[in-house]
Design an enzyme around this catalytic site. Structure first.
Site, PDB file in Angstrom:
ATOM      1  N   THR A  36       0.902  -1.025  -0.277  1.00  0.00           N
ATOM      2  CA  THR A  36       0.324  -0.010  -0.424  1.00  0.00           C
ATOM      3  C   THR A  36       0.648   1.086  -0.298  1.00  0.00           C
ATOM      4  OG1 THR A  36      -1.772  -0.923   1.145  1.00  0.00           O
ATOM      5  CG2 THR A  36      -1.591   1.554   1.413  1.00  0.00           C
ATOM      6  N   ARG A  81     -13.628  -7.596  -2.465  1.00  0.00           N
ATOM      7  CA  ARG A  81     -13.219  -7.067  -1.574  1.00  0.00           C
ATOM      8  C   ARG A  81     -12.428  -5.454  -0.708  1.00  0.00           C
ATOM      9  NH1 ARG A  81      -7.463  -5.883   1.187  1.00  0.00           N
ATOM     10  NH2 ARG A  81      -7.660  -6.732   2.755  1.00  0.00           N
ATOM     11  N   VAL A  82     -12.710  -4.971  -0.106  1.00  0.00           N
ATOM     12  CA  VAL A  82     -12.178  -3.989   0.329  1.00  0.00           C
ATOM     13  C   VAL A  82     -11.196  -4.187   1.784  1.00  0.00           C
ATOM     14  CG1 VAL A  82     -12.435  -1.470   1.099  1.00  0.00           C
ATOM     15  CG2 VAL A  82     -14.029  -2.941  -0.513  1.00  0.00           C
ATOM     16  N   GLY A  83     -10.495  -3.978   1.936  1.00  0.00           N
ATOM     17  CA  GLY A  83      -9.271  -3.799   2.987  1.00  0.00           C
ATOM     18  C   GLY A  83      -9.370  -1.913   3.940  1.00  0.00           C
ATOM     19  N   ASP A  84      -8.374  -1.880   4.753  1.00  0.00           N
ATOM     20  CA  ASP A  84      -8.474  -0.559   5.665  1.00  0.00           C
ATOM     21  C   ASP A  84      -8.491   0.600   4.705  1.00  0.00           C
ATOM     22  OD1 ASP A  84      -5.838  -1.808   4.911  1.00  0.00           O
ATOM     23  OD2 ASP A  84      -5.318  -0.289   6.821  1.00  0.00           O
ATOM     24  N   THR A  86      -0.614   0.409   6.950  1.00  0.00           N
ATOM     25  CA  THR A  86      -0.606  -0.480   6.157  1.00  0.00           C
ATOM     26  C   THR A  86      -0.338  -1.120   6.527  1.00  0.00           C
ATOM     27  OG1 THR A  86       1.311  -1.561   4.275  1.00  0.00           O
ATOM     28  CG2 THR A  86       2.492   0.018   5.805  1.00  0.00           C
ATOM     29  N   GLY A  87      -0.774  -2.840   5.652  1.00  0.00           N
ATOM     30  CA  GLY A  87      -0.214  -4.280   6.591  1.00  0.00           C
ATOM     31  C   GLY A  87      -2.468  -5.296   6.454  1.00  0.00           C
ATOM     32  N   GLY A 145      -5.409  -5.304   5.679  1.00  0.00           N
ATOM     33  CA  GLY A 145      -6.392  -5.046   5.661  1.00  0.00           C
ATOM     34  C   GLY A 145      -7.380  -4.854   7.157  1.00  0.00           C
TER      35      GLY A 145
HETATM   36  N1  ASP Z   1      -3.437  -3.026   4.395  1.00  0.00           N
HETATM   37  C1  ASP Z   1      -3.953  -2.887   2.609  1.00  0.00           C
HETATM   38  C2  ASP Z   1      -4.948  -3.942   2.336  1.00  0.00           C
HETATM   39  O1  ASP Z   1      -5.341  -4.714   3.124  1.00  0.00           O
HETATM   40  C3  ASP Z   1      -2.471  -4.133   2.320  1.00  0.00           C
HETATM   41  C4  ASP Z   1      -1.388  -3.459   3.037  1.00  0.00           C
HETATM   42  O2  ASP Z   1      -1.310  -2.082   3.063  1.00  0.00           O
HETATM   43  O3  ASP Z   1       0.002  -4.204   2.480  1.00  0.00           O
HETATM   44  O4  ASP Z   1      -5.616  -3.655   1.404  1.00  0.00           O
END
Ligand code: ASP
Length: 328
Positions: A189, A217-220, A239-240, A242
């Site tokens: 991200t 799908r929607v992340g954070d 980031t991570g 989500g």
């Molecule tokens: N946080 C992002 C998501 O889950 C992915 C990421 O940060 O690596 O979409």
């Protein structure tokens, strides 16, 4: 006294370990981050607003094929690209976000259009895409987002039955993929947080999400308060994994600890990352506070990251064991 302006950026956290890249590839990442910091620090020194600086930094990260956002976005399980982005202005708490948009060259500009040109905060899918078209956003053909590297990641994720860094265990519980956690299975991200010369804070984030994610799908990242948040005290971009960041409301949680609990920046983010870890999540965040403090913690092997003040050195790091003076 007005604090010195500051910009922090990230290009994603993950199990990025030494030896995963050639030294040439490593240099490409470092140079890309450094060029964005250089541009941002110049803009801050010239009096640009935090909002404009984070917008520009994320546009540059999106345009760079190295990072999982915009041009370098990860593939969904259907072999498509669905993009998420958000932006927030700390001094007004105005916010905008888009999710699951396709073909938009710079989703962060789309998020800003939602913030500035619509009565809404979050717009998704076809409706969001139509709105952005009408507002004049630039669209690109699917080929613009194609890359062999990301396609190889999709094939590998499909073979292993994983998405991003997550794997499904027999019991149905989602657990981190245990091996190999390397550059190929990393998350990604991009994000930027800034404090400008007038003490205003802003945060922006953009992502292609997790490789092999289900369409829809929607992340954070586009969820205000989860992957992105800014108020008058602090600006945060995450980031991570989500799913964990949404469940914990990580970015908003950092701001709440400071606003209501009087926590220091360091205490607030340390607790936030510890909570992610307790849920079994991996990732990191970048945060800047109104006093000009900057911190870039993560609990994964590495995070592409950097920070700079309007005057002074630019700091760039990738691996977890690189000393970057977490707080300046
Ligand atoms: N946080 C992002 C998501 O889950 C992915 C990421 O940060 O690596 O979409």
């Amino acid at each position: 006294m007005t604090p010195q302006a500051v910009l922090a950026i990230h290009g994603g956290a993950g199990e990025i370990v030494r030896g995963a890249f050639s030294s040439e590839a490593e240099r490409e990442f470092r140079d890309a981050l450094d060029a964005i910091l250089e541009q941002g620090s110049r803009a801050l020194a010239q009096g640009a607003t935090a909002l404009d600086v984070v917008t520009q930094a994320v546009v540059m990260l999106e345009d760079c094929p190295l990072f999982n956002a915009g041009r370098g976005a990860a593939y969904t399980s259907a072999g498509t690209h669905e993009l998420d982005a958000a932006i927030m202005n700390g001094s007004t708490r105005a916010a905008g976000a888009v999710a699951c948009v396709q073909g938009v060259r710079n989703p962060v500009l789309g998020a800003r259009m939602v913030m500035e040109d619509s009565p809404h905060v979050l717009m998704v899918g076809e409706g969001a895409t139509a709105f952005l078209r009408e507002r004049g956003a630039i669209f690109e053909p699917e080929s613009y987002f194609h890359s062999e590297r990301r396609l190889a990641q999709l094939r590998e994720a499909r073979e292993k039955g994983v998405f991003g860094m997550l794997a499904e265990q027999e019991a149905g519980r989602i657990v981190p993929l245990l091996s190999p956690l390397d550059e190929r299975t990393k998350m990604g991200t991009v994000g930027a947080v800034a404090l400008d010369r007038n003490g205003r804070l802003a945060s922006a984030a953009s992502t292609g999400g997790l490789t092999n994610k289900l369409p829809g799908r929607v992340g954070d990242t586009p969820v205000i308060g989860a992957g992105c948040y800014a108020d008058e005290n602090v600006a945060v971009a995450c980031t991570g994994m989500g799913e964990m960041f949404i469940r914990l409301g990580v970015a908003g949680g950092v701001a709440a600890r400071i606003r209501h609990g009087g926590a220091s920046l360091e205490a607030a983010v340390t607790e936030a990352i510890a909570e992610v870890g307790r849920l079994g999540g991996k990732g990191g965040l970048i945060a800047v506070d109104r006093a000009g403090g900057v911190i870039l913690p993560f609990n994964s092997g590495g995070m592409y990251r950097g920070w700079t003040r309007s005057e002074g050195a630019r700091h760039v790091a990738i691996y977890g064991d690189e000393d970057m003076a977490g707080r300046a």
